[in-house]
Design an enzyme around this catalytic site. Structure first.
Site, short mmCIF file in Angstrom:
data_model
loop_
_atom_site.label_atom_id
_atom_site.label_comp_id
_atom_site.label_asym_id
_atom_site.label_seq_id
_atom_site.Cartn_x
_atom_site.Cartn_y
_atom_site.Cartn_z
N SER A 99 1.60 -11.72 0.07
CA SER A 99 2.49 -10.84 -0.70
C SER A 99 3.00 -9.76 0.24
O SER A 99 2.27 -8.84 0.61
CB SER A 99 1.75 -10.22 -1.88
OG SER A 99 1.39 -11.20 -2.82
N LYS A 174 7.42 -11.79 -6.94
CA LYS A 174 6.02 -11.36 -6.87
C LYS A 174 5.91 -9.85 -7.04
O LYS A 174 4.98 -9.35 -7.69
CB LYS A 174 5.41 -11.78 -5.52
CG LYS A 174 3.96 -11.30 -5.31
CD LYS A 174 3.01 -11.80 -6.40
CE LYS A 174 1.62 -11.20 -6.32
NZ LYS A 174 0.83 -11.67 -5.18
N LYS A 242 -0.53 -1.51 -2.08
CA LYS A 242 0.48 -2.04 -1.16
C LYS A 242 1.62 -2.69 -1.93
O LYS A 242 2.81 -2.46 -1.65
CB LYS A 242 -0.17 -3.02 -0.19
CG LYS A 242 0.75 -3.72 0.77
CD LYS A 242 1.13 -5.12 0.31
CE LYS A 242 -0.06 -6.04 0.17
NZ LYS A 242 0.33 -7.40 -0.26
#
Length: 296
Positions: A99, A174, A242
């Site tokens: 990701s 995502k 993150k």
């Protein structure tokens, strides 16, 4: 001998280890590399082959899968003399399941194409349980032909597999996924504290809530975490922090307002500042408990 493509797997963490093992179970010959010796031993025990470096892992591979924490790690394994692009054969297919930022995926695809290497960005959702059970949702960006070629391999890892558009599209979807998951966990955590302070049977309450419109995969997967205060990481707060940074930056670029997401991002950042970054993201419950006067 298997007639399936030879796979190099880079990154054998919480997600990467069970995913690579599912490929082995499906008959794929898998050669893996990671920095943790115990994870390499686990791969070998599952029937995989251990490589001594990224270069050794990818040199003869038909398909290369990367599953590492963030953009810097993807760039570290992709570029440089010992990296994927310098050592993979022309025509190989690189599937990055990490990701990362959409721009990193777009840049990787461009640089790989100059070396004759095809790329898909294919981040996943479903957490450790989804990885173990091979029921991940996989959102893919890249060329249609490359996606179709990768589809049998992806079918061994997930249940819902969709090409979302060109390079970077998988990472954009995502990012949206992580926004929804974080807000959902935060709402569940607030409900848990509210229910407990109201003296309600929490187990019964979560069961009935999950049977109605308030039900969700998040509540199903994280129910026991909430009930048992078990925050062993399936997906760490550090990583969700993150990811919320990725979606916040991407939303700013396209002019999308994320008012609720911005608040949850700050709560996740607060958890990290209090030393909870290594816990599962269901530990957002700890933040609500602190704000509600509880001793955590």
């Amino acid at each position: 001998m298997s007639n399936l493509p030879k796979v190099a797997w880079i990154g054998l963490g919480i997600m990467g280890s069970p995913m690579s093992e599912n490929l082995i179970k499906a008959g794929y010959p898998v050669t893996g590399f990671t920095l943790e010796q115990d994870k390499l031993e686990r791969l070998a025990a599952a029937g995989g082959t251990v490589a001594g470096s990224v270069a050794d892992a990818v040199r003869d591979a038909d398909v290369i899968v990367t599953m590492v924490p963030a953009s810097p790690q993807v760039e570290a394994v992709a570029y440089g003399e010992g990296g994927i692009l310098a050592n993979a054969r022309r025509g190989a297919l690189l599937i990055d399941m990490s990701s990362i930022t959409p721009v990193t995926s777009v840049d990787l695809a461009k640089n790989a194409a100059e070396r004759g290497i095809r790329v898909l960005d294919a981040p996943v959702s479903g957490g450790e349980a989804g990885a173990v059970e091979a029921v991940l949702s996989i959102m893919v960006g890249g060329e249609e032909a490359d996606f179709e070629e990768a589809r049998p391999l992806l079918d061994a890892l997930g249940k819902t597999i969709v090409r979302c558009g060109p390079h970077g599209a998988g990472q954009t979807v995502k990012a949206a996924n992580q926004l929804i998951v974080a807000v959902n966990i935060q709402a569940c955590a607030e409900a848990v504290v509210f229910l407990e302070k109201s003296g309600v049977d929490l187990t019964a309450a979560l069961d009935v809530l999950n049977g109605g419109l308030a039900g969700s995969t998040v509540l199903t997967r994280k129910r026991d975490n909430f009930l048992n205060r078990d925050f062993k990481p399936g997906f760490r707060i550090d990583l969700h922090h993150k990811d919320l940074g990725i979606v916040t930056d991407a939303a700013r670029e396209v002019g999308a307002a994320l008012p609720v997401g911005a608040v949850v991002a700050q709560l996740v950042a607060s958890l990290r500042a209090q030393g909870d970054g290594g816990l599962d993201h269901s530990a957002l419950l700890r933040s609500v408990e602190r704000l509600s006067g509880g001793q955590v």
